[in-house]
Enzyme design. Sequence first.
Site, PDB file in Angstrom:
ATOM      1  N   HIS A  84      19.263 -19.113 -27.320  1.00 43.86           N
ATOM      2  CA  HIS A  84      19.779 -19.716 -28.545  1.00 43.86           C
ATOM      3  C   HIS A  84      20.761 -20.800 -28.163  1.00 43.86           C
ATOM      4  O   HIS A  84      21.509 -20.665 -27.208  1.00 43.86           O
ATOM      5  CB  HIS A  84      20.486 -18.668 -29.394  1.00 43.86           C
ATOM      6  CG  HIS A  84      21.052 -19.231 -30.660  1.00 43.86           C
ATOM      7  ND1 HIS A  84      20.286 -19.424 -31.787  1.00 43.86           N
ATOM      8  CD2 HIS A  84      22.286 -19.686 -30.961  1.00 43.86           C
ATOM      9  CE1 HIS A  84      21.037 -19.962 -32.738  1.00 43.86           C
ATOM     10  NE2 HIS A  84      22.251 -20.129 -32.261  1.00 43.86           N
ATOM     11  N   ARG A 170      29.702 -18.966 -46.836  1.00 46.34           N
ATOM     12  CA  ARG A 170      30.727 -19.537 -45.948  1.00 46.34           C
ATOM     13  C   ARG A 170      30.664 -21.054 -45.966  1.00 46.34           C
ATOM     14  O   ARG A 170      31.707 -21.727 -45.910  1.00 46.34           O
ATOM     15  CB  ARG A 170      30.528 -19.019 -44.525  1.00 46.34           C
ATOM     16  CG  ARG A 170      30.945 -17.559 -44.350  1.00 46.34           C
ATOM     17  CD  ARG A 170      30.382 -16.974 -43.062  1.00 46.34           C
ATOM     18  NE  ARG A 170      30.750 -17.742 -41.911  1.00 46.34           N
ATOM     19  CZ  ARG A 170      30.023 -17.887 -40.800  1.00 46.34           C
ATOM     20  NH1 ARG A 170      28.855 -17.267 -40.708  1.00 46.34           N
ATOM     21  NH2 ARG A 170      30.453 -18.617 -39.801  1.00 46.34           N
TER      22      ARG A 170
END
Lengths: 432, 432
Positions: A84, A170
């Site tokens: 990732h 968020r």
Amino acid sequence: MVHAAELIRRKRDGERLTRDELGELLLAYARGDVPDYQMAAFCMAVYFRGLNGAETFALMDAMIRSGETIELGRALGRKVVDKHSTGGVGDKTSLAVGPIVAACGVPFGKMSGRGLGHTGGTLDKLESIPGFRVELTNAEFLGQVREVGLAIIGQTADLVPADKLLYGLRDVTATVDNVSLIAASIMSKKIAAGADAIVLDVKVGDGAFMKTIEAARELAQMMRELGRHADREVVCVLTDMDQPLGQAVGNALEIRETIATLRGEGPADFTELVLAACAHLLALSDLGIDEPSGRERAAAAIEDGSALDKYEQWITAQGGDAAEQSLPVAPVVRQVVAEGAGFVRAIGAVDVGMTALRLGAGRQTKDQSIDHAVGVRCLRKRGDSVVAGDVLAEVHARTGESADQACAEVLGAYELGADAPSSRPIVLETIA
Amino acid sequence: MVHAAELIRRKRDGERLTRDELGELLLAYARGDVPDYQMAAFCMAVYFRGLNGAETFALMDAMIRSGETIELGRALGRKVVDKHSTGGVGDKTSLAVGPIVAACGVPFGKMSGRGLGHTGGTLDKLESIPGFRVELTNAEFLGQVREVGLAIIGQTADLVPADKLLYGLRDVTATVDNVSLIAASIMSKKIAAGADAIVLDVKVGDGAFMKTIEAARELAQMMRELGRHADREVVCVLTDMDQPLGQAVGNALEIRETIATLRGEGPADFTELVLAACAHLLALSDLGIDEPSGRERAAAAIEDGSALDKYEQWITAQGGDAAEQSLPVAPVVRQVVAEGAGFVRAIGAVDVGMTALRLGAGRQTKDQSIDHAVGVRCLRKRGDSVVAGDVLAEVHARTGESADQACAEVLGAYELGADAPSSRPIVLETIA
């Protein structure tokens, strides 16, 4: 019943919450039993007070439990490795790493995301390829990893739905930049998608989310701690994102650069990062080799053409046309030319990323469509010396007007100077 | 358009917001254009970063502009004074202050609230009186203040709707206890209701929201600053709430104590607070007298019966039966008896408030109904000396079982000791 207001208050006051408390809060939120406004206040309290490793793990664990998980390792009877990246400009690493690792005999089944703002997304890049399908069923995904050794697809809606919800919240409440919330978001997706071992590429610098090596180190350490709690092996590489990675920024341009790299003709910085990532992945795999051997095998897979073969097999398996000449081409290509002599001291990664975005390569809001052909190629990189008239970069545009604008912007992103800049490796630090 | 996420981020990072930015945020929230979750994150950022005086004023000003305002002064052709208490146990001050001030020729038109948790509400107390109507139309309210000189009613929905919304949100997101948000909430209501000058009774101690004199002083100073910004005169009295105020805690019991006080037979601490508040209100009024003269006139209005007359006139005007004997009576009255000798060193105000609440005098959630007859009377107060067998307090209950429970609790709330406690005046400090 979760007393959300009380948990918010306790976190606000700097108290530690238990694993059960955090798990119940998150799962109640995912079910809709705790409203957005309480979760928003909670996230802001976390922003100020932080979560320790155990709390972050509790949150991550609940995120995983909020949805399905994929038992990739069990299905394959193999140890599964994944990688990732925290996202940057020109970051096509997974596209090259996947075929190399798979060519070395290690299955690579990855779920990727789309780009937003100045950073690109792996799925958007893959969709430059005519016919390529990013949406496979779980069965198709598993079947392809088993047969071809490689698949990269979009994240299914059933995987960590709580993360998707929480990230959306968020994003609009100024609570994105907290190390625990970021780490839990990344690691929950990797673990739910079936990874046994994970290489995390934490980008550092102007074009990255983490602007400083200290911030990147903190994130890397938190992700490693989460991995340890969850019995996953984690290796973090902290890599430079002060200038774009490689040369190409823009979807089809990055696919071309991926193909060139698999042919052994990629830019030095990008090739180095790909080999480093492959070395870690192969060392973490069930091949039973160490990192230097992993690096040798990865280099050999490029050398002997097996990585490029694997790329073509993979693209074909996912419905795409693997031939480079079938990729879309921008009608207008302009050169950005140096106005004086000197060393390239810096190339603003955000500037180049924003230029590519404005050319149409990215999206500013989630619903915008993408022009896969356009982008920028930074032919000269930091440390190169140039004289007036040298070509610094190319702009690939849809119209002459947008090309002119982009050329001016790219020229502005290049900082030339009389002195050579201090050298800076692509891999700044490895945290294993 | 308000960029709410950006304003949240800036406040989170400790930046100051402009008057326009805060005003637009609050008004957009009141219109529903900014969702609860963004406002919740904003409030939590404010909790950690604070608002300065100018920012708090901007918020308060927008809260006032979110709804109607009442031009009480213009309608009466008079300067309008108002008082507010931050809430405590046994706080029936407004009920006595109103008739005294009105008897002295100063109009007193007040909007009050209901009780929640261990603190009582003025409206709940008034509703002990058979027939009393707390809901008047604006026209009825104005007419009664003009004719009788006195009205106390519930806050109309049209007044500061943004405060109502915001308070509800803060209540469930652990963002109530911030001095700016509290000050803006109180002052917006007072100013929107038409006050030109305000006496603020800031309770300090165990039974109050502000536990320390420092916290109370900070709130008082912020409210005074808001008053100054809004061209309102503000006097703050910081008063003791470590023990219940007066003797009675519970709705009808407090009405009885109010009547006794207007008759000149009230408990010493409560009478002193009432006279101090009246003195400030009369000094702030358009009578053109100073505070000592205000105190003399207030005392005279009790002495000559005009305050009690005004009370009866007022209750009758609002549809109530002013006769004391028409107030509801609890079927069970039990005495709480001292088990040993000593001085009363403390009476836990929260304990007594919670006992009254459990007897049925209050509500734990907004929808609960109230038993107006029940409550506690603390006959002995801090500093009193007692011997074993002396009656410390009375419990007024609906059932024998609840009375037994309450007696044990009230006994536990009394702390007796060999030494007399240091004396502590009811008015701790005045900030003018």
